[in-house]
Design a protein around this motif. Structure first.
Motif, PDB file in Angstrom:
ATOM      1  N   PRO A 226       0.853  -1.360   0.226  1.00  0.00           N
ATOM      2  CA  PRO A 226      -0.188  -0.516  -0.024  1.00  0.00           C
ATOM      3  C   PRO A 226       1.330   0.939   0.269  1.00  0.00           C
ATOM      4  N   ILE A 227       1.839   1.437  -0.853  1.00  0.00           N
ATOM      5  CA  ILE A 227       2.754   2.302  -1.229  1.00  0.00           C
ATOM      6  C   ILE A 227       2.321   3.166  -2.876  1.00  0.00           C
ATOM      7  N   ASP A 228       2.284   4.484  -3.301  1.00  0.00           N
ATOM      8  CA  ASP A 228       2.147   4.652  -4.208  1.00  0.00           C
ATOM      9  C   ASP A 228       3.694   4.480  -5.075  1.00  0.00           C
ATOM     10  N   ALA A 229       3.449   3.906  -5.801  1.00  0.00           N
ATOM     11  CA  ALA A 229       5.891   3.797  -5.906  1.00  0.00           C
ATOM     12  C   ALA A 229       5.497   2.615  -7.201  1.00  0.00           C
ATOM     13  N   ILE A 230       6.501   2.518  -8.012  1.00  0.00           N
ATOM     14  CA  ILE A 230       6.929   2.357  -9.045  1.00  0.00           C
ATOM     15  C   ILE A 230       6.679   0.391  -8.763  1.00  0.00           C
ATOM     16  N   THR A 231       6.014   0.109  -9.447  1.00  0.00           N
ATOM     17  CA  THR A 231       5.479  -1.394  -8.813  1.00  0.00           C
ATOM     18  C   THR A 231       6.379  -2.882  -9.652  1.00  0.00           C
ATOM     19  N   VAL A 232       6.898  -3.620  -8.416  1.00  0.00           N
ATOM     20  CA  VAL A 232       8.034  -4.307  -9.128  1.00  0.00           C
ATOM     21  C   VAL A 232       7.253  -6.077  -8.793  1.00  0.00           C
ATOM     22  N   GLY A 233       7.769  -6.933  -9.789  1.00  0.00           N
ATOM     23  CA  GLY A 233       6.974  -8.389  -9.529  1.00  0.00           C
ATOM     24  C   GLY A 233       6.683  -9.833 -10.810  1.00  0.00           C
ATOM     25  N   ILE A 234       6.261 -10.874 -10.641  1.00  0.00           N
ATOM     26  CA  ILE A 234       6.663 -11.782 -11.407  1.00  0.00           C
ATOM     27  C   ILE A 234       5.233 -11.807 -11.884  1.00  0.00           C
ATOM     28  N   ASN A 235       5.541 -12.032 -13.425  1.00  0.00           N
ATOM     29  CA  ASN A 235       3.553 -12.263 -14.371  1.00  0.00           C
ATOM     30  C   ASN A 235       2.424 -12.091 -13.243  1.00  0.00           C
ATOM     31  N   VAL A 241       8.365  -6.496 -14.358  1.00  0.00           N
ATOM     32  CA  VAL A 241       7.799  -7.413 -14.463  1.00  0.00           C
ATOM     33  C   VAL A 241       8.333  -8.693 -15.425  1.00  0.00           C
ATOM     34  N   ALA A 242       8.996 -10.113 -14.566  1.00  0.00           N
ATOM     35  CA  ALA A 242      10.022 -10.758 -14.569  1.00  0.00           C
ATOM     36  C   ALA A 242       8.929 -11.932 -15.244  1.00  0.00           C
ATOM     37  N   LYS A 243       9.221 -12.811 -16.444  1.00  0.00           N
ATOM     38  CA  LYS A 243       8.681 -12.807 -17.106  1.00  0.00           C
ATOM     39  C   LYS A 243       8.710 -14.306 -17.981  1.00  0.00           C
ATOM     40  N   ASN A 244       8.550 -15.103 -18.416  1.00  0.00           N
ATOM     41  CA  ASN A 244       9.167 -16.035 -19.442  1.00  0.00           C
ATOM     42  C   ASN A 244      10.255 -17.359 -18.242  1.00  0.00           C
ATOM     43  N   ILE A 245       9.690 -17.522 -17.152  1.00  0.00           N
ATOM     44  CA  ILE A 245      10.775 -17.551 -16.137  1.00  0.00           C
ATOM     45  C   ILE A 245      10.888 -19.056 -16.576  1.00  0.00           C
ATOM     46  N   ARG A 246      11.842 -20.146 -16.213  1.00  0.00           N
ATOM     47  CA  ARG A 246      12.059 -21.057 -16.733  1.00  0.00           C
ATOM     48  C   ARG A 246      13.463 -21.638 -15.666  1.00  0.00           C
ATOM     49  N   ILE A 247      13.761 -22.493 -15.279  1.00  0.00           N
ATOM     50  CA  ILE A 247      14.291 -23.760 -14.842  1.00  0.00           C
ATOM     51  C   ILE A 247      15.547 -24.185 -15.619  1.00  0.00           C
ATOM     52  N   GLU A 248      16.883 -23.667 -15.722  1.00  0.00           N
ATOM     53  CA  GLU A 248      17.920 -24.195 -15.942  1.00  0.00           C
ATOM     54  C   GLU A 248      18.951 -24.586 -15.799  1.00  0.00           C
ATOM     55  N   GLU A 257      10.420  -6.841 -18.675  1.00  0.00           N
ATOM     56  CA  GLU A 257       9.477  -5.951 -19.197  1.00  0.00           C
ATOM     57  C   GLU A 257       9.666  -4.725 -18.079  1.00  0.00           C
ATOM     58  N   THR A 258      10.579  -4.113 -18.719  1.00  0.00           N
ATOM     59  CA  THR A 258      10.436  -2.147 -18.321  1.00  0.00           C
ATOM     60  C   THR A 258       9.175  -1.381 -19.084  1.00  0.00           C
ATOM     61  N   PRO A 259       9.790  -0.229 -18.024  1.00  0.00           N
ATOM     62  CA  PRO A 259       8.049   1.104 -19.208  1.00  0.00           C
ATOM     63  C   PRO A 259       9.220   0.854 -20.613  1.00  0.00           C
ATOM     64  N   THR A 260       9.845   0.854 -20.637  1.00  0.00           N
ATOM     65  CA  THR A 260      11.154   1.042 -21.881  1.00  0.00           C
ATOM     66  C   THR A 260      11.152   0.514 -22.439  1.00  0.00           C
ATOM     67  N   GLU A 261      12.117  -1.397 -22.757  1.00  0.00           N
ATOM     68  CA  GLU A 261      12.364  -1.739 -23.247  1.00  0.00           C
ATOM     69  C   GLU A 261      11.842  -3.702 -22.426  1.00  0.00           C
ATOM     70  N   LEU A 276      13.834 -14.376  -6.720  1.00  0.00           N
ATOM     71  CA  LEU A 276      13.884 -13.658  -8.267  1.00  0.00           C
ATOM     72  C   LEU A 276      13.224 -12.113  -8.349  1.00  0.00           C
ATOM     73  N   THR A 277      12.455 -11.816  -7.287  1.00  0.00           N
ATOM     74  CA  THR A 277      11.707 -10.759  -6.808  1.00  0.00           C
ATOM     75  C   THR A 277      12.869  -9.571  -6.094  1.00  0.00           C
ATOM     76  N   ASN A 278      13.549  -9.996  -5.455  1.00  0.00           N
ATOM     77  CA  ASN A 278      14.703  -9.482  -4.816  1.00  0.00           C
ATOM     78  C   ASN A 278      16.001  -9.322  -5.876  1.00  0.00           C
ATOM     79  N   ALA A 279      15.852  -9.485  -6.834  1.00  0.00           N
ATOM     80  CA  ALA A 279      16.618  -9.298  -7.765  1.00  0.00           C
ATOM     81  C   ALA A 279      16.622  -8.769  -9.415  1.00  0.00           C
ATOM     82  N   LEU A 280      14.722  -8.700  -8.747  1.00  0.00           N
ATOM     83  CA  LEU A 280      13.912  -7.866 -10.169  1.00  0.00           C
ATOM     84  C   LEU A 280      14.560  -6.145  -9.417  1.00  0.00           C
TER      85      LEU A 280
END
Length: 448
Positions: A226-235, A241-248, A257-261, A276-280
């Motif tokens: 509950p804080i007004d800020a830029i959000t970070v998340g998985i799927n 946002v982190a997507k297309n996650i797999r373990i190799e 995906e970021t706001p610009t790239e 993974l969230t910490n890294a993001l």
């Protein structure tokens, strides 16, 4: 206060993970550094090897003469030190400059570009990843960390003068001393209820911290807080946002995906969705600072983790021993998720040492639920840290709440032999108490 006028820095509680990072910093910039702690540990041994004098008895006679000159001595204390501590009271009564660790961090970081990482869980890993990214990319950075980063074997990264990375600690509202330019909040679970009283007070304190960042495009939160800020998340629908996650081969491979790239095929070696969230979060902060994408990718690939944060002690095909600092039900759940993801279908023994009577009391049902998920549970006695025992709050009481037929209360002196007798191929030690000091001995025994 002007740190340039200070020649001597004396630490009461120098063996604490945050305190020792400050001690290393002051030693590095040429100050005389010494201190007291209650008991010797691996960390105090390392500090002594680096030339810092430490004693383990609360005794004024053991303080070096240089540190009794109040004109050029700074005394740094940890909140864990009891109020009746003789040395602390001497410095207070005689007009020395006595500061909490957080206040000193505030002074050091005030004139730098400061990254601050807040949250009830994930602070150390997120700030360590961020510090590693910035250092590897050539930034003029010093990172003060709450854990020993495996890449550096230290809780201090770099020797920069213009950029700092700090953990924004919510305990005792310490993070309100900081002056962040870019910040994030990893989590806001109820914790430290002995300080705050209830969850709403904790949330209010985090919001007060977040408001210290004037430019909200430089404030990041895990989606759902509950804080007004830029959000970070998985799927999800986050801005980063982190997507297309797999373990190799035991590595996470994913796109962001970021706001610009869109950044593709990033690799990161720490297991668990929480990591993974910490890294993001670290990626979002570094990218906003202007760190090049290729430098971030390279640093994520080379980051080896933090000691006692899902730290592999033995990693063989037939047997695995992992050690983790988790001391809150949410953190234990994260350990469980990571273990099950890596080793589906295998029996897991969890050895847990509760930390603080008050935390055990406040979260007993949640601890029981978290621990019940493992196949076998060894429960150690509560590690008191700064607290006195509380009537009725015992490990036996907690054990009764755990819904698992394969559970037992274990004394420290019998722990290793019982671990050796278990048939679980996956073993995890969990807790923020002195079980961490036992890890080398446990590892040696289990390797036989």
């Amino acid at each position: 206060m002007n740190l340039n006028q200070i020649q001597n820095v004396y630490f009461i509680g120098i063996g604490g993970i945050g305190m020792s990072a400050l001690a290393r910093y002051f030693k590095f910039i040429g100050k005389n550094v010494a201190g007291y702690d209650k008991t010797p540990t691996h960390l105090t041994e390392e500090l002594e090897q680096e030339g810092i004098e430490i004693h383990f008895e609360d005794n004024l006679a053991l303080i070096g003469q240089d540190y009794l000159n109040k004109e050029n001595t700074l005394v740094v204390i940890t909140p864990a030190v009891p109020k009746q501590h003789t040395e602390w009271n001497y410095f207070l009564d005689n007009g020395f400059v006595v500061k909490k660790r957080a206040e000193v961090l505030g002074i050091i970081t005030k004139d730098t570009f400061c990254f601050a990482v807040a949250g009830t869980h994930g602070k150390t890993t997120t700030s360590s990843i961020l510090g590693h990214i910035l250092y590897e990319s050539g930034a003029d950075v010093t990172s003060f960390l709450g854990g020993i980063v495996e890449n550096y074997n230290s809780n201090l990264i770099g020797n920069g003068k213009t950029v700092t990375v700090v953990e924004a600690d919510e305990f005792d509202r310490s993070f309100l001393h900081l002056h962040p330019n870019i910040a994030c909040v990893t989590s806001m679970d109820a914790d430290h209820l002995d300080i705050y009283g209830d969850k709403s007070s904790i949330e209010a304190s985090f919001i007060e911290f977040a408001n210290k960042v004037e430019d909200k495009t430089k404030l990041f939160v895990v989606n759902g807080l509950p804080i007004d800020a830029i959000t970070v998340g998985i799927n999800d629908d986050s801005k980063f946002v982190a997507k297309n996650i797999r373990i190799e081969d035991g590595w996470y491979v994913f796109d962001v995906e970021t706001p610009t790239e869109t950044i593709t095929n990033l690799k990161f070696g720490l297991p668990g969705r929480h990591n993974l969230t910490n890294a993001l979060l670290a990626l979002a902060m570094a990218r906003t600072f202007g760190t090049p994408t290729d430098a971030i990718a390279k640093a994520l690939l080379s980051f080896r983790g933090v000691r006692r944060r899902f730290s592999f002690q033995i990693r063989k095909p037939e047997f695995v021993y992992i050690d983790d600092y988790a001391h809150h039900p949410t953190e234990i759940n994260a350990v469980h998720q990571a273990v099950r993801e890596l080793y589906p279908g295998k029996k897991v023994l969890a050895v847990f040492q509760p930390h603080l009577f008050s935390r055990t009391r406040d979260f007993a049902d949640d601890f029981a639920k978290s621990l019940s998920q493992f196949d076998e549970v060894f429960l150690m006695e509560i590690y008191p840290a700064r607290e006195l025992p509380m009537e009725g709050i015992t490990s036996s009481w907690l054990l009764d709440k755990i819904e698992n037929d394969n559970k037992r209360l274990v004394q420290k002196e019998e722990l290793i032999s019982l671990m050796q007798a278990s048939d679980a191929p996956i073993v995890v030690t969990i807790g923020a108490g002195d079980v961490g000091e036992m890890v080398p001995e446990i590892k040696k025994a289990l390797e036989k």
